[in-house]
Scaffold this motif. Structure first.
Motif, mmCIF file in Angstrom:
data_model
loop_
_atom_site.group_PDB
_atom_site.id
_atom_site.type_symbol
_atom_site.label_atom_id
_atom_site.label_comp_id
_atom_site.label_asym_id
_atom_site.label_seq_id
_atom_site.Cartn_x
_atom_site.Cartn_y
_atom_site.Cartn_z
ATOM 1 N N ILE A 141 14.508 30.988 13.049
ATOM 2 C CA ILE A 141 14.712 29.974 14.087
ATOM 3 C C ILE A 141 16.209 29.681 14.276
ATOM 4 C CG2 ILE A 141 14.279 27.541 14.661
ATOM 5 C CD1 ILE A 141 11.544 27.876 13.134
ATOM 6 N N THR A 170 8.447 34.205 11.365
ATOM 7 C CA THR A 170 9.844 34.474 10.969
ATOM 8 C C THR A 170 9.794 35.183 9.627
ATOM 9 O OG1 THR A 170 10.016 32.401 9.766
ATOM 10 C CG2 THR A 170 10.689 32.345 12.081
ATOM 11 N N TYR A 214 7.340 21.877 -0.480
ATOM 12 C CA TYR A 214 7.625 22.063 0.946
ATOM 13 C C TYR A 214 7.139 20.876 1.789
ATOM 14 C CZ TYR A 214 8.371 24.643 5.299
ATOM 15 O OH TYR A 214 8.802 25.021 6.547
HETATM 16 P P1 NDP Z 1 13.777 31.880 7.758
HETATM 17 O O1 NDP Z 1 13.442 32.194 6.339
HETATM 18 O O2 NDP Z 1 13.937 33.002 8.729
HETATM 19 O O3 NDP Z 1 15.109 30.993 7.820
HETATM 20 C C1 NDP Z 1 15.471 30.110 6.815
HETATM 21 C C2 NDP Z 1 16.981 29.996 6.861
HETATM 22 O O4 NDP Z 1 17.396 29.043 5.873
HETATM 23 C C3 NDP Z 1 17.677 31.318 6.542
HETATM 24 O O5 NDP Z 1 18.733 31.513 7.453
HETATM 25 C C4 NDP Z 1 18.222 31.090 5.139
HETATM 26 O O6 NDP Z 1 19.412 31.829 4.970
HETATM 27 C C5 NDP Z 1 18.522 29.591 5.209
HETATM 28 N N1 NDP Z 1 18.682 28.980 3.904
HETATM 29 C C6 NDP Z 1 17.794 28.899 2.884
HETATM 30 N N2 NDP Z 1 18.349 28.268 1.835
HETATM 31 C C7 NDP Z 1 19.617 27.936 2.212
HETATM 32 C C8 NDP Z 1 20.690 27.275 1.573
HETATM 33 N N3 NDP Z 1 20.581 26.821 0.321
HETATM 34 N N4 NDP Z 1 21.830 27.093 2.255
HETATM 35 C C9 NDP Z 1 21.962 27.550 3.526
HETATM 36 N N5 NDP Z 1 20.987 28.187 4.189
HETATM 37 C C10 NDP Z 1 19.835 28.379 3.525
HETATM 38 O O7 NDP Z 1 12.669 30.877 8.233
HETATM 39 P P2 NDP Z 1 12.479 29.995 9.559
HETATM 40 O O8 NDP Z 1 13.400 30.419 10.621
HETATM 41 O O9 NDP Z 1 11.044 29.973 9.807
HETATM 42 O O10 NDP Z 1 12.922 28.554 9.043
HETATM 43 C C11 NDP Z 1 13.802 27.713 9.781
HETATM 44 C C12 NDP Z 1 13.362 26.270 9.589
HETATM 45 O O11 NDP Z 1 12.087 26.069 10.216
HETATM 46 C C13 NDP Z 1 13.177 25.885 8.127
HETATM 47 O O12 NDP Z 1 13.663 24.569 7.925
HETATM 48 C C14 NDP Z 1 11.679 25.932 7.955
HETATM 49 O O13 NDP Z 1 11.259 25.111 6.904
HETATM 50 C C15 NDP Z 1 11.218 25.430 9.312
HETATM 51 N N6 NDP Z 1 9.827 25.728 9.645
HETATM 52 C C16 NDP Z 1 9.381 27.027 9.714
HETATM 53 C C17 NDP Z 1 8.039 27.286 9.998
HETATM 54 C C18 NDP Z 1 7.480 28.670 10.030
HETATM 55 O O14 NDP Z 1 6.246 28.816 10.145
HETATM 56 N N7 NDP Z 1 8.285 29.713 9.971
HETATM 57 C C19 NDP Z 1 7.092 26.181 10.269
HETATM 58 C C20 NDP Z 1 7.663 24.884 10.139
HETATM 59 C C21 NDP Z 1 8.979 24.675 9.855
HETATM 60 P P3 NDP Z 1 19.967 32.433 3.601
HETATM 61 O O15 NDP Z 1 18.792 32.852 2.782
HETATM 62 O O16 NDP Z 1 20.826 33.552 4.078
HETATM 63 O O17 NDP Z 1 20.765 31.325 2.972
#
Ligand code: NDP
Length: 253
Positions: free
Chosen positions: A19, A191, A156
């Motif tokens: 996202i 994602t 979560y």
């Molecule tokens: P992704 O796993 O594709 O993205 C998660 C992002 O968070 C990655 O870019 C990851 O990058 C980053 N991240 C994780 N830990 C850290 C950290 N400590 N510091 C900085 N960046 C961090 O998943 P989504 O795009 O799905 O998730 C995006 C948001 O949407 C999240 O908050 C998720 O909880 C929320 N969401 C997603 C849903 C789904 O079904 N996919 C449903 C509901 C909410 P890196 O590992 O490189 O640090």
């Protein structure tokens, strides 16, 4: 959406995939300069190069939202590259499949650290400046599991519920400052998150879900659907504040 007439620098936490990455592309296409932060900085750099190749303005930097010094370094570097922050999209996320009572408390805390305190760290670093300039958008991403927890999801749902409460508190605290704190609540989205899960891990999860009447989602949103919702929040004209937006997949016709 129309290209934004002002140049409004955006910080995106969690821009290396999903996202966050889709939001970066959508905002950059509308003329917003975007600073891309995540731990996998090489993915952010590749995305920044793609955006620049399409005529957008992008900057990539390492970011770990669980580390205050890293947040400070990211914001400082982004502001010297792009200018004062006008928009933050706080989208870092960390999924795990544990029962609450079996989860290592340190791992539980790490998840709360990403989803709640990581967001507060960004707020602490940027909101005073936004208030001083009397404009800003601070977008938080929760999850529909905040209201509807599923078994075996570790910290979560609780940490996403916490960020929802914090967002509501911030609406009140920032009233009249020109800074809009907003909450985007996604439903299930296709994602990277959880997609690399092995059958060995997902098997017991699905069994536990079935016991409680949850099924795997028949329809999933795309990251671009959430990016569109975030663009709507950020580009809402002054005088309107989209406080909360929930996006769910449309059932198949
Ligand atoms: P992704 O796993 O594709 O993205 C998660 C992002 O968070 C990655 O870019 C990851 O990058 C980053 N991240 C994780 N830990 C850290 C950290 N400590 N510091 C900085 N960046 C961090 O998943 P989504 O795009 O799905 O998730 C995006 C948001 O949407 C999240 O908050 C998720 O909880 C929320 N969401 C997603 C849903 C789904 O079904 N996919 C449903 C509901 C909410 P890196 O590992 O490189 O640090």
């Amino acid at each position: 959406f129309e290209p934004h007439p002002d140049r409004r620098p955006v910080l995106i936490a969690g821009a290396s995939s999903g996202i966050g990455a889709a939001t970066a592309e959508a905002l950059a296409e509308l003329g917003y300069p975007v600073a891309l932060g995540a731990r996998r900085v090489e993915q952010c750099e590749a995305l920044a190069a793609k955006i620049a190749g399409n005529g957008g303005e992008a900057f990539a930097h390492h970011l770990d939202v669980t580390d205050t010094a890293s947040v400070d370094a990211f914001v400082t570097a982004a502001e010297s590259a792009l200018g004062a922050t006008e928009v933050v999209v706080s989208g870092a996320g960390d999924l795990s499949f544990s029962l609450v009572h079996e989860m290592d408390p340190d791992q539980f805390l790490r998840q709360v650290n990403v989803h709640l305190i990581g967001v507060q760290r960004l707020a602490h670093r940027v909101i005073a400046g936004m208030i001083a300039r009397q404009r800003g958008d601070f977008v938080m991403i929760s999850s529909d599991t905040a209201n509807n927890p599923r078994p075996r999801s570790g910290a979560y749902p609780a940490s996403k519920a916490a960020v929802e409460v914090m967002a509501r508190q911030m609406w009140m605290e920032l009233e009249g400052t020109g800074v809009r704190a907003s909450l985007v609540r996604p439903g299930p989205t296709m994602t990277g998150m959880g997609m690399d899960t092995t059958a060995e891990i997902i098997g017991p999860v699905l069994e536990d879900w079935a016991k409680w009447g949850f099924a795997r989602h028949p329809e999933m949103l795309r990251a671009a659907n959430l990016a569109a919702a975030i663009v709507a929040v950020v580009s809402a004209p002054r005088g309107a504040h989209i406080q909360l937006i929930e996006v769910q997949p449309e059932a198949r016709v």
